[in-house]
Design a protein around this motif. Structure first.
Motif, PDB file in Angstrom:
ATOM      1  N   ALA A 142       8.498  10.586   2.169  1.00  0.00           N
ATOM      2  CA  ALA A 142       7.095  10.763   1.782  1.00  0.00           C
ATOM      3  C   ALA A 142       6.562  12.091   2.322  1.00  0.00           C
ATOM      4  CB  ALA A 142       6.258   9.593   2.279  1.00  0.00           C
TER       5      ALA A 142
ATOM      6  N   TRP B 135       0.996   4.362   6.068  1.00  0.00           N
ATOM      7  CA  TRP B 135       1.212   2.908   6.001  1.00  0.00           C
ATOM      8  C   TRP B 135       2.545   2.521   6.631  1.00  0.00           C
ATOM      9  CZ3 TRP B 135      -3.139   0.781   5.507  1.00  0.00           C
ATOM     10  CH2 TRP B 135      -4.097   1.199   4.586  1.00  0.00           C
TER      11      TRP B 135
ATOM     12  N   CYS C 191       1.018   7.182   2.010  1.00  0.00           N
ATOM     13  CA  CYS C 191       2.228   6.361   2.065  1.00  0.00           C
ATOM     14  C   CYS C 191       2.861   6.470   3.444  1.00  0.00           C
ATOM     15  CB  CYS C 191       3.220   6.817   0.995  1.00  0.00           C
ATOM     16  SG  CYS C 191       4.871   6.126   1.193  1.00  0.00           S
ATOM     17  N   HIS C 192       3.001   7.684   3.897  1.00  0.00           N
ATOM     18  CA  HIS C 192       3.567   7.953   5.220  1.00  0.00           C
ATOM     19  C   HIS C 192       2.811   7.187   6.294  1.00  0.00           C
ATOM     20  CE1 HIS C 192       2.731  10.417   8.818  1.00  0.00           C
ATOM     21  NE2 HIS C 192       4.005  10.715   8.815  1.00  0.00           N
TER      22      HIS C 192
ATOM     23  N   TYR D 124       9.197   3.936  -5.111  1.00  0.00           N
ATOM     24  CA  TYR D 124       9.181   3.015  -3.979  1.00  0.00           C
ATOM     25  C   TYR D 124       8.757   1.633  -4.468  1.00  0.00           C
ATOM     26  CZ  TYR D 124       9.559   6.458  -0.138  1.00  0.00           C
ATOM     27  OH  TYR D 124       9.983   7.406   0.757  1.00  0.00           O
TER      28      TYR D 124
ATOM     29  N   LYS E 151       0.830  -1.214   0.000  1.00  0.00           N
ATOM     30  CA  LYS E 151       0.000   0.000   0.000  1.00  0.00           C
ATOM     31  C   LYS E 151       0.862   1.261   0.000  1.00  0.00           C
ATOM     32  CE  LYS E 151      -3.601  -2.487   2.430  1.00  0.00           C
ATOM     33  NZ  LYS E 151      -4.127  -2.805   3.767  1.00  0.00           N
ATOM     34  N   ALA E 152       1.925   1.260   0.798  1.00  0.00           N
ATOM     35  CA  ALA E 152       2.800   2.434   0.875  1.00  0.00           C
ATOM     36  C   ALA E 152       3.465   2.707  -0.472  1.00  0.00           C
ATOM     37  CB  ALA E 152       3.852   2.240   1.958  1.00  0.00           C
ATOM     38  N   CYS E 153       3.999   1.665  -1.090  1.00  0.00           N
ATOM     39  CA  CYS E 153       4.664   1.837  -2.394  1.00  0.00           C
ATOM     40  C   CYS E 153       3.677   2.320  -3.450  1.00  0.00           C
ATOM     41  CB  CYS E 153       5.326   0.534  -2.835  1.00  0.00           C
ATOM     42  SG  CYS E 153       6.745   0.046  -1.824  1.00  0.00           S
ATOM     43  N   ARG E 154       2.503   1.692  -3.495  1.00  0.00           N
ATOM     44  CA  ARG E 154       1.490   2.108  -4.480  1.00  0.00           C
ATOM     45  C   ARG E 154       1.128   3.573  -4.263  1.00  0.00           C
ATOM     46  NH1 ARG E 154      -3.299  -0.326  -2.695  1.00  0.00           N
ATOM     47  NH2 ARG E 154      -3.435   1.588  -1.500  1.00  0.00           N
ATOM     48  N   ASP E 155       0.858   3.941  -3.012  1.00  0.00           N
ATOM     49  CA  ASP E 155       0.435   5.317  -2.751  1.00  0.00           C
ATOM     50  C   ASP E 155       1.537   6.317  -3.066  1.00  0.00           C
ATOM     51  OD1 ASP E 155      -2.164   4.677  -2.097  1.00  0.00           O
ATOM     52  OD2 ASP E 155      -1.849   4.729   0.062  1.00  0.00           O
ATOM     53  N   PHE E 156       2.775   6.033  -2.679  1.00  0.00           N
ATOM     54  CA  PHE E 156       3.865   6.955  -2.996  1.00  0.00           C
ATOM     55  C   PHE E 156       4.001   7.125  -4.504  1.00  0.00           C
ATOM     56  CE2 PHE E 156       8.104   8.392  -3.917  1.00  0.00           C
ATOM     57  CZ  PHE E 156       8.321   9.372  -2.963  1.00  0.00           C
TER      58      PHE E 156
END
Length: 169
Positions: free
Chosen positions: A64, A41, A38-39, A135, A25-30
């Motif tokens: 992020a 997650w 991202c931050h 990311y 989720k973090a990589c996708r959002d970033f």
């Protein structure tokens, strides 16, 4: 005597997460420009991690957050968070960690930082945010990396665990 108005209390919720799920989720959002998300997650993991890999997460979180500030054209916040985020990532650059190519992320962050400083306060609004780190992590390498770092969220064999965390709603 004056009293300060009370702030509404932040409500906490308990939820189940996995480290790879939060990484995804973090990589996708970033990569899709949702830097604040991202931050969040990464922060769920960072708050629980007590080992050596904790600063990796802090560095990724700070980068992020730097892009949140860049989007708002906040030169001071962006410059500081890019600089400190790269500092947190520095020990992981040579070999990477938790499946992340930290060298690639830090190199791209350094390039963004250089462009920011070169453009100065007046140029921050014109900074191209498409030119940023990417990311990604190697999911196949994650079990070995979890063992290497004795990371939170994994058993001794490097198998990801479902764990409950308490976070603000």
């Amino acid at each position: 005597m004056m009293t300060e108005p009370s702030r509404p209390r932040r409500r906490l919720i308990t939820k189940t997460i996995t480290v790879p799920g939060n990484f995804d989720k973090a990589c996708r959002d970033f990569n899709e420009g949702r830097f604040f998300e991202c931050h969040e997650w990464f922060e769920e993991i960072w708050q629980e991690e007590q080992g050596d890999v904790r600063d990796l997460y802090k560095g990724l979180i700070q980068l992020a957050a730097a892009f949140v500030h860049l989007r708002k054209a906040n030169f001071v916040g962006a410059e500081r968070l890019l600089r400190t985020g790269m500092g947190y990532l520095a020990p992981y650059r040579p070999e990477g960690a938790m499946g992340f190519d930290v060298e690639a992320i830090a190199t791209a962050a350094q390039a963004t930082h250089s462009r920011l400083v070169q453009g100065g306060r007046t140029g921050v609004a014109d900074l191209d945010l498409a030119e940023r780190p990417f990311y990604a992590y190697d999911r196949e390498a994650l079990p070995a990396e979890a063992r290497r770092w004795q990371a939170w969220g994994f058993d001794r064999d490097g198998t990801s665990l479902e764990l409950e965390v308490t976070v603000p709603e």
